[in-house]
Design an enzyme around this catalytic site. Structure first.
Site, PDB file in Angstrom:
ATOM      1  N   LEU A 194      43.883  45.112  50.713  1.00 20.24           N
ATOM      2  CA  LEU A 194      43.396  43.731  50.635  1.00 20.24           C
ATOM      3  C   LEU A 194      42.334  43.438  51.687  1.00 20.24           C
ATOM      4  CD1 LEU A 194      46.568  41.607  49.828  1.00 20.24           C
ATOM      5  CD2 LEU A 194      44.928  42.679  48.284  1.00 20.24           C
ATOM      6  N   CYS A 195      41.486  44.414  51.998  1.00 19.99           N
ATOM      7  CA  CYS A 195      40.392  44.118  52.925  1.00 19.99           C
ATOM      8  C   CYS A 195      39.473  43.052  52.348  1.00 19.99           C
ATOM      9  CB  CYS A 195      39.603  45.377  53.246  1.00 19.99           C
ATOM     10  SG  CYS A 195      38.936  46.224  51.800  1.00 19.99           S
ATOM     11  N   PHE A 196      39.298  43.020  51.026  1.00 18.14           N
ATOM     12  CA  PHE A 196      38.468  42.006  50.385  1.00 18.14           C
ATOM     13  C   PHE A 196      39.084  40.620  50.546  1.00 18.14           C
ATOM     14  CE2 PHE A 196      41.518  43.342  47.238  1.00 18.14           C
ATOM     15  CZ  PHE A 196      41.905  42.181  46.604  1.00 18.14           C
ATOM     16  N   VAL A 199      38.423  39.366  54.134  1.00 15.52           N
ATOM     17  CA  VAL A 199      37.074  38.829  54.277  1.00 15.52           C
ATOM     18  C   VAL A 199      36.967  37.464  53.615  1.00 15.52           C
ATOM     19  CG1 VAL A 199      34.659  39.194  53.649  1.00 15.52           C
ATOM     20  CG2 VAL A 199      36.025  41.108  54.479  1.00 15.52           C
TER      21      VAL A 199
END
Length: 1141
Positions: A194-196, A199
């Site tokens: 879930l890096c997106f 951000v």
């Protein structure tokens, strides 16, 4: 591979961990811990455990030569950084923990030359500047609302060097305007990818903070008070206001984890922001959302749908080239936006980080970005400096390598978000946006007038300054009125008054007026000498009035003014020095629809080359008297051409029109010399009035030598030359009603010729090119035979006035090369021919030669309708000198012989050619309810009335050749038509003449039957066959004034089994079968089912028929019938006997 190894590999892609280091410890587990040993001094510790051998770890473990960790420089000078990653490596041996740290004291210095000097901080753009160790000046552009980190001594950035990699990091500080949402400390599977979402959470938190005043006002209107401590529902906006507590605690991120947790792959950040603000439902494949005015907000988001509706605040762009990427990042940051940067890690995997600032050198090239990363949760890191380099391909790379610009990670997409404060203002104060627009309009007008005043070189400087001062005063008054407006109505009035006041400024613009040149005939031009004001301009040579109150004035930056001028009768404005309209009249293709009235509107925008001149855009109306020469052939010349064409094997179809004023058009065609029976005779017993109207359009881009008139027709042409009494002709989508006349013939011929491009015609060769839909109606006859399509057309004259002997051969020609003096007609159209209203007669059409059956007291009707027959032109054809060619690469339709109260409907039927002595024989090939599928460009003749339906196309194909192994007879239908007989008293006898070169065998049927002689003539020049019936073969019955019905007849012609005629050929045996079904109440004859014998491939079928008609009395008709029958029988028997000998 565990989580730590995965993070290490991801960071190695951007240089935070040396690749050589990872190769050395490829089986090792790197657990990074950060130990703070002093102020601004960070020592990175790592535990390296060799899973293979502890002894090798004791003896061959990494030492200071493998990795060098340098304490942060006191003055914290940033230098090219590449990525995020492991900060320290701690080595464990059997004797305990040994920190392998090599400190380079030469780099640790506090001298002033290495201290970062903050030269300026711009509040608007939030910029800071500093000087590098090498003395280079750098500028950092920060995101809106960011408090820049301390760059002086005792600042927070730590410098770390791993071999050739150099990193700078700073710990997270809350309340500085930037956000660093991290994944779980234990790297839980729920947010592993879930890096997106992290951000997106950073963007939402930043956006809510920067729009806090608008958000609070919005919440008060919608929700009332906001209690941050209260646990609101997940779909309640108040839950997310000021909800960021630390790097591990974000309610926005928790929401995204609820909706997108446990994903095995990534997603896109801008889609989640759109979900939160507008309510767009993220697309399954992560596609970019397109603004949709019919948007229905997703229940999971859309917290600000009432404000922004479908208008997105996000964007997604590709990183592009190194230069393009640097410009895009600068543009976003300077416009108060925020970015998410995606880069590639290993293979096709990507990772995304949040960009809070960008660093540029003194040449404007991007050198680094300052980011937060969701994967550094194991370290106390907030901001990181990551270098941006240009690789060998010109692409930007996230790279901390100090020597190799092509190292590091390739950049992918850039996700952006903007504050949208303009939309906030429109929501809370709709009048503010309107005021801004009105002020801009007034400013543009003022700027245009300012440039105009300054451009008056003849105006004294003192006067120029006076006018400029007046202009500024008027502008300020207008702006003040706009700002004081309290409603939209007041604002509109203030803007109108402001514009009028600016336009009321009266100053001489004589020099600008010189640029106004009205349109005059070619070769004559004049200039405007006196222009009194901006609101009224009058020209000396043309009444040109420009209402500048309604004209938008636009300045273009080169001291030119553009005035869109509205005038009822204006001409194109021509700039000085430009010869715009010097064109040859014959190069302008003009289509004239009415010979008396025509007009064309041409709009041109002209601009002068001088910087201080005025440019006026006008619309041009060309009057009739200003049109270039259009009509090249006079009426007398056309009549002369027609006479010469009659003498040179040209068929001119003429028609009579007695009472009704119908528009009559004629189609003129010629045939080559190679085809026999081409003589055309048109004799008129009584005087014939001929009115010829020719509209000739000049040819565009045509190479036509001297003396060679060329006529090109690409239009829809409908020729009606036979007024038929009480009959109507319907072809395709066109219906024609024709009255008949039995006396004098008035022929009006109108030939419409339109331009064609690139036609090369030799000297003296009139060429006619027709790519149109053509309909022809010819020669009002009552009892006659018609041949149309690609056939020889025989058209007898009327009963009392006209004797017509005609013949037409249509030869397919494509890519025609026409020698000297050869008139050529090229037709790539759909042709419909309507000819000779006959009472009970024979109709022949379509690549066929028809002979009329012989009868003393009978009426024979032979009809064939060609269904959707397409005549394809030959690839190439050369027409000899003096010959005429007619090329037709289209569908041919023939309409002929309206018979009274009879309907001839044909289907796919073959030819029947009967003879009878005392009975009425009707041969027809028909199919009910068939429809004409005409070309789409076919249009109806507006000048013709519709009364009664008539036969559409009638054609019979009978082909035979002694050289062909097969002969084919095709009978098909295009439409259903009713044929009605006209009330006439005259009698017309039709004589068909066929020149025969070879005579084949013929046989008689039964004793009482008349002889039908079939002959096949082989043409030596065209390899075409002609099949004819007897030399003189048809006598028609006298028609009565009363209507009568044609009696039923059933005729069957079959090979070797026919009761009437058996035609024997040496090389081919055509089989013809016609079934007569029944006659309806209105004498409708239906027949179908045909059998065809195919002709040899490549053979052209050209059939010629010459017909002539003579006026006779009933008594003479009977005598002639007996004589003709006797002559036919005698000659046939004689020939047969001679043949057998």
């Amino acid at each position: 591979m565990n989580i730590q190894e995965r993070f290490s590999l991801r960071k190695s892609a951007v240089g935070l961990v040396s690749v050589s280091l990872l190769c050395a410890i490829y089986t090792s587990t790197v657990a990074a811990d950060t130990v703070v040993t002093g102020v601004n001094e960070i020592i990175e510790e790592s535990q390296v455990k060799d899973e293979v051998s502890i002894e090798s770890e004791k003896n061959e473990s990494l030492d200071g030569s493998n990795i060098e960790i340098v304490e942060e420089i006191a003055d914290n000078i940033p230098s090219p950084v590449i990525a995020e990653g492991e900060v320290a490596v701690e080595m464990k041996v059997d004797r305990g923990t040994e920190n392998v740290v090599s400190r380079n004291d030469t780099e640790v210095t506090t001298s002033e030359q290495n201290q970062i000097e903050v030269t300026e901080t711009k509040e608007i753009l939030n910029q800071t500047s500093y000087q590098t160790e090498s003395g280079e000046q750098r500028q950092i552009i920060w995101a809106h609302g960011i408090t820049p980190p301390a760059m002086e001594q005792s600042g927070g950035f730590v410098k770390e060097k791993y071999g050739d990699y150099l990193n700078y990091t700073a710990p997270f500080e809350a309340g500085k305007g930037y956000y660093d949402t991290n994944k779980s400390l234990n790297a839980s599977f729920i947010d592993l990818n879930l890096c997106f979402a992290a951000v997106s959470s950073n963007m939402v938190h930043w956006w809510l903070e920067q729009n806090s005043s608008y958000v609070e006002r919005y919440l008060k209107e919608k929700k009332g008070t906001v209690n941050v401590e209260e646990n609101y529902a997940i779909t309640d906006l108040r839950r997310y206001i000021n909800s960021f507590q630390n790097q591990q605690n974000s309610r926005v991120f928790d929401m995204f984890k609820t909706y997108y947790g446990y994903r095995t792959n990534g997603f896109v950040s801008d889609a989640l922001v759109d979900l939160f603000i507008n309510g767009y439902k993220p697309k399954a494949q992560g596609g970019v959302n397109l603004e949709d005015s019919q948007l229905v907000p997703d229940s999971r988001g859309g917290f600000f749908y009432d404000v922004f509706k479908e208008k997105k605040l996000t964007n997604r762009i590709f990183s592009g080239s190194y230069e393009r990427f640097g410009e895009d990042v600068r543009t976003v940051l300077e416009s108060k936006g925020l970015l998410g940067l995606t880069y590639r890690t290993l293979g096709y995997a990507t990772h995304i980080v949040t960009v809070w600032g960008a660093e540029y050198d003194n040449q404007g090239k991007i050198k680094a970005v300052y980011i937060t990363d969701s994967d550094d949760q194991q370290e106390q890191i907030g901001l990181k400096r990551m270098g941006i380099t240009r690789d060998a391909s010109g692409n930007p790379r996230l790279n901390n390598h100090m020597k190799n610009n092509s190292a590091g990670a390739l950049l992918d997409y850039v996700h952006t978000i903007r504050l949208g404060q303009d939309l906030w203002e429109e929501y809370f104060n709709p009048l503010a946006k309107a005021k801004e627009t009105a002020s801009q309009t007034l400013a543009d007008t003022k700027k245009a007038l300012d440039l105009s005043i300054q451009g008056q070189s003849e105006l004294p400087e003192s006067m120029r300054l006076i006018y400029l001062e007046k202009l500024n005063n008027l502008y300020n008054q207008g702006i003040l009125s706009i700002q004081k407006a309290e409603s939209s109505e007041m604002l509109s009035g203030a803007l109108e008054n402001g514009l009028n006041s600016l336009k009321s400024l009266d100053f001489p613009i004589s020099e600008v007026g010189n640029a106004l040149a009205p349109d005059l005939p070619v070769g004559d031009r004049s200039t405007v000498s006196d222009v009194d004001s901006l609101s009224s301009q009058e020209t000396s040579s043309t009444n040109l009035e420009a209402d500048t109150e309604n004209a938008g004035i636009i300045a273009d930056g080169t001291n030119q003014l553009h005035f869109p001028v509205e005038a009822q009768t204006t001409s194109s404005v021509e700039a000085e020095g430009d010869n715009v309209f010097e064109q040859e009249a014959d190069t302008l293709p003009i289509i004239i629809e009415n010979k008396d009235e025509f007009g064309s509107e041409l709009s041109r925008n002209m601009q002068t080359s001088e910087t201080d001149s005025l440019v006026v855009a006008v619309e041009e109306d060309v009057k009739n008297d200003e049109v270039a020469q259009v009509e090249e052939l006079l009426e007398s010349e056309k009549v002369e051409n027609q006479s010469s064409e009659l003498l040179s094997d040209t068929l001119i179809v003429e028609s009579a029109n007695d009472k009704e004023e119908d528009r009559v058009e004629a189609v003129v065609s010629e045939q080559p010399d190679s085809i026999p029976h081409q003589n055309v005779e048109i004799s008129l017993v009584e005087p014939t009035n001929v009115e010829t109207e020719t509209v000739v359009t000049p040819i565009n881009d045509a190479a036509t030598p001297h003396g060679s008139p060329t006529y090109i027709d690409n239009s829809v042409t409908e020729s009606v030359a036979t007024p038929l009494e009480k009959d109507s002709i319907q072809a395709g989508e066109t219906e024609i009603a024709e009255p008949t006349s039995s006396e004098s013939t008035n022929v009006e011929t109108e030939t419409v010729v339109t331009p064609v491009n690139d036609v090369a015609t030799p000297h003296g060769s009139p060429t006619y090119i027709d790519n149109s839909v053509t309909e022809s109606v010819a020669t009002p006859l009552e009892k006659d035979s018609i041949q149309a399509g690609e056939t020889e057309i025989a058209e007898p004259t009327s009963s009392e006035s006209t004797n017509v002997e005609t013949e037409t051969v249509v030869t397919p020609v494509n890519d025609v090369a026409t020698p000297h003096g050869s008139p050529t007609y090229i037709d790539n159209s759909v042709t419909e021919s309507v000819a000779t209203p006959l009472e009970k007669d024979s109709i022949q059409a379509g690549e066929t030669e028809i002979a009329e059956p012989t009868s003393s007291e009978s009426t024979s009707v032979e009809a064939e309708l060609v269904d959707n027959s397409e005549i394809h032109a030959a690839t190439s054809s050369v027409t000899p000198c003096g010959s005429s060619a007619y090329a037709d690469g289209s569908t041919t339709e023939s309409v002929a012989t309206p018979l009274e109260k009879d309907s001839i409907q044909t289907g796919n039927t073959e030819i029947a050619e009967p003879t009878s002595s005392k009975s009425t024989n009707v041969e027809a090939a028909s199919v009910d309810n068939s429809e004409i599928h005409a070309d789409a460009s076919l249009t109806a003749v507006s000048s013709v009335n519709l009364d009664n339906p008539v036969i559409e196309p009638v054609a019979i194909s009978l082909i035979g050749s002694k050289r062909d192994t097969n002969a084919e007879v095709e009978v098909s239908s295009l439409s259903k038509r009713e044929v009605r007989k006209t009330n006439t008293d005259g009698l017309i006898s039709v004589q068909s003449k066929v020149i025969k070169k070879e005579l084949l065998e013929s046989s008689l049927a039964e004793a009482g039957s008349p002889l039908l002689e079939a002959t096949i003539a082989q043409s030596s020049n065209s390899n075409s066959t002609e099949i004819g019936m007897s030399y003189q073969n048809t006598v028609l019955l006298e028609s009565n004034n009363t209507e009568r019905q044609v009696s039923k007849a059933e005729i069957v012609m079959e090979h070797k089994e026919t009761e009437l005629v058996e035609t024997v050929s040496s090389a081919s045996e055509p089989v013809v079968l016609v079934e007569n079904i029944s006659q309806t109440s209105n004498n409708t004859i239906e027949s179908g089912k045909n059998m065809g014998v195919q002709s040899q491939a490549g053979a052209k079928q050209i059939l010629g028929v010459e017909q002539s008609s003579k006026v006779s009395t009933p008594t003479s008709r009977q005598i002639m019938g007996v004589g003709l029958l006797t002559l036919v029988l005698g000659s046939a028997l004689g020939l047969l006997k001679k043949r057998r000998k």
